[in-house]
Write a protein that holds these residues in place. Structure first.
Motif, PDB file in Angstrom:
ATOM      1  N   ALA A  10      34.426  25.792  42.210  1.00  0.00           N
ATOM      2  CA  ALA A  10      35.318  26.173  43.314  1.00  0.00           C
ATOM      3  C   ALA A  10      36.028  24.947  43.893  1.00  0.00           C
ATOM      4  CB  ALA A  10      34.543  26.906  44.400  1.00  0.00           C
ATOM      5  N   ALA A  11      35.302  23.861  44.083  1.00  0.00           N
ATOM      6  CA  ALA A  11      35.916  22.643  44.622  1.00  0.00           C
ATOM      7  C   ALA A  11      36.956  22.090  43.658  1.00  0.00           C
ATOM      8  CB  ALA A  11      34.846  21.588  44.913  1.00  0.00           C
ATOM      9  N   TYR A  12      36.625  22.065  42.365  1.00  0.00           N
ATOM     10  CA  TYR A  12      37.575  21.587  41.365  1.00  0.00           C
ATOM     11  C   TYR A  12      38.839  22.449  41.362  1.00  0.00           C
ATOM     12  CZ  TYR A  12      39.809  20.727  36.910  1.00  0.00           C
ATOM     13  OH  TYR A  12      40.745  20.452  35.949  1.00  0.00           O
ATOM     14  N   THR A  13      38.651  23.769  41.413  1.00  0.00           N
ATOM     15  CA  THR A  13      39.792  24.692  41.378  1.00  0.00           C
ATOM     16  C   THR A  13      40.670  24.511  42.616  1.00  0.00           C
ATOM     17  OG1 THR A  13      38.472  26.259  40.128  1.00  0.00           O
ATOM     18  CG2 THR A  13      40.456  27.111  41.146  1.00  0.00           C
ATOM     19  N   ARG A  14      40.058  24.397  43.769  1.00  0.00           N
ATOM     20  CA  ARG A  14      40.837  24.220  45.002  1.00  0.00           C
ATOM     21  C   ARG A  14      41.543  22.870  45.016  1.00  0.00           C
ATOM     22  NH1 ARG A  14      40.392  28.585  47.709  1.00  0.00           N
ATOM     23  NH2 ARG A  14      38.540  29.857  47.606  1.00  0.00           N
ATOM     24  N   THR A  16      42.634  21.384  42.439  1.00  0.00           N
ATOM     25  CA  THR A  16      43.689  21.472  41.428  1.00  0.00           C
ATOM     26  C   THR A  16      44.782  22.460  41.818  1.00  0.00           C
ATOM     27  OG1 THR A  16      42.027  20.978  39.745  1.00  0.00           O
ATOM     28  CG2 THR A  16      44.130  21.851  38.969  1.00  0.00           C
ATOM     29  N   TYR A  17      44.392  23.607  42.395  1.00  0.00           N
ATOM     30  CA  TYR A  17      45.346  24.689  42.650  1.00  0.00           C
ATOM     31  C   TYR A  17      45.538  25.010  44.126  1.00  0.00           C
ATOM     32  CZ  TYR A  17      44.705  25.398  37.681  1.00  0.00           C
ATOM     33  OH  TYR A  17      44.637  25.212  36.316  1.00  0.00           O
ATOM     34  N   GLY A  18      45.070  24.186  45.032  1.00  0.00           N
ATOM     35  CA  GLY A  18      45.275  24.433  46.457  1.00  0.00           C
ATOM     36  C   GLY A  18      44.374  25.514  47.004  1.00  0.00           C
ATOM     37  N   ALA A  21      42.384  29.674  42.357  1.00  0.00           N
ATOM     38  CA  ALA A  21      43.052  30.306  41.213  1.00  0.00           C
ATOM     39  C   ALA A  21      43.422  31.748  41.551  1.00  0.00           C
ATOM     40  CB  ALA A  21      42.124  30.283  40.000  1.00  0.00           C
ATOM     41  N   ASP A  22      44.406  32.277  40.850  1.00  0.00           N
ATOM     42  CA  ASP A  22      44.761  33.690  41.013  1.00  0.00           C
ATOM     43  C   ASP A  22      43.687  34.587  40.411  1.00  0.00           C
ATOM     44  OD1 ASP A  22      47.196  33.040  42.217  1.00  0.00           O
ATOM     45  OD2 ASP A  22      48.283  33.070  40.317  1.00  0.00           O
ATOM     46  N   VAL A  23      43.114  34.144  39.290  1.00  0.00           N
ATOM     47  CA  VAL A  23      42.138  34.946  38.565  1.00  0.00           C
ATOM     48  C   VAL A  23      41.027  34.036  38.045  1.00  0.00           C
ATOM     49  CG1 VAL A  23      41.755  36.492  36.591  1.00  0.00           C
ATOM     50  CG2 VAL A  23      43.948  36.526  37.769  1.00  0.00           C
ATOM     51  N   VAL A  42      38.495  31.697  43.299  1.00  0.00           N
ATOM     52  CA  VAL A  42      39.790  32.390  43.433  1.00  0.00           C
ATOM     53  C   VAL A  42      40.256  32.392  44.881  1.00  0.00           C
ATOM     54  CG1 VAL A  42      39.481  33.855  41.411  1.00  0.00           C
ATOM     55  CG2 VAL A  42      38.788  34.705  43.625  1.00  0.00           C
ATOM     56  N   ARG A  43      41.556  32.429  45.041  1.00  0.00           N
ATOM     57  CA  ARG A  43      42.187  32.468  46.368  1.00  0.00           C
ATOM     58  C   ARG A  43      41.911  33.815  47.022  1.00  0.00           C
ATOM     59  NH1 ARG A  43      46.006  36.097  45.894  1.00  0.00           N
ATOM     60  NH2 ARG A  43      47.118  36.381  43.937  1.00  0.00           N
ATOM     61  N   ASN A  44      42.148  33.890  48.309  1.00  0.00           N
ATOM     62  CA  ASN A  44      42.074  35.182  48.993  1.00  0.00           C
ATOM     63  C   ASN A  44      43.072  36.118  48.331  1.00  0.00           C
ATOM     64  OD1 ASN A  44      40.192  34.151  50.710  1.00  0.00           O
ATOM     65  ND2 ASN A  44      41.534  34.024  52.488  1.00  0.00           N
TER      66      ASN A  44
END
Length: 133
Positions: A10-14, A16-18, A21-23, A42-44
């Motif tokens: 989750a930390a890596y994804t956030r 990288t993608y703010g 992720a979408d999915v 994933v994002r809200n």
């Protein structure tokens, strides 16, 4: 991304993608730890897709899903046609399945070294067990 056992997804994804992720796809079947990471990544309003069967009951905080308006979707990855295609490819030599065979056991050992092993620690080390009569 690094090894998911060492990097919090989750930390890596956030990072990288703010907002996330979408999915995300939970394809390991490892259980609560990977599903929790898939939800957190994933994002809200994003979507978590369950691809793998889990090895038992997996608790999930449904309030997290509801409050973040995330969608949890289940799917079957393979159809009868997919299986027929793979069987044909193996039979005609187009596909070599031997790299997937992690152990070969006798029919007499199918319960102890097969089923019981997979219900225990074997699920962490086996890919496919070939049973030879």
């Amino acid at each position: 991304a690094g090894d998911p056992r060492e990097t919090y997804l989750a930390a890596y994804t956030r990072d990288t993608y703010g907002d996330g992720a979408d999915v995300s796809f939970e394809a390991s079947g490892a259980g609560a730890i990977t599903l929790k990471a898939a939800v957190a990544a994933v994002r809200n309003g994003g979507t978590i897709v369950m691809v793998a069967s889990s090895h038992g009951e997996v608790p999930i905080d449904l309030n997290t899903i509801m409050n973040s308006q995330k969608r949890l979707v289940g799917t079957l990855a393979y159809t009868n046609e997919d299986f027929a295609e793979v069987i044909t490819a193996i039979a005609d030599g187009t596909l070599d399945p031997s790299p997937l065979v992690s152990s070969t056991i006798s029919l007499d050992d199918a319960i102890e070294k097969g089923l019981n092993h997979l219900l225990g620690e074997g699920r962490n080390s086996e890919v496919k067990i070939l049973v030879r009569p």
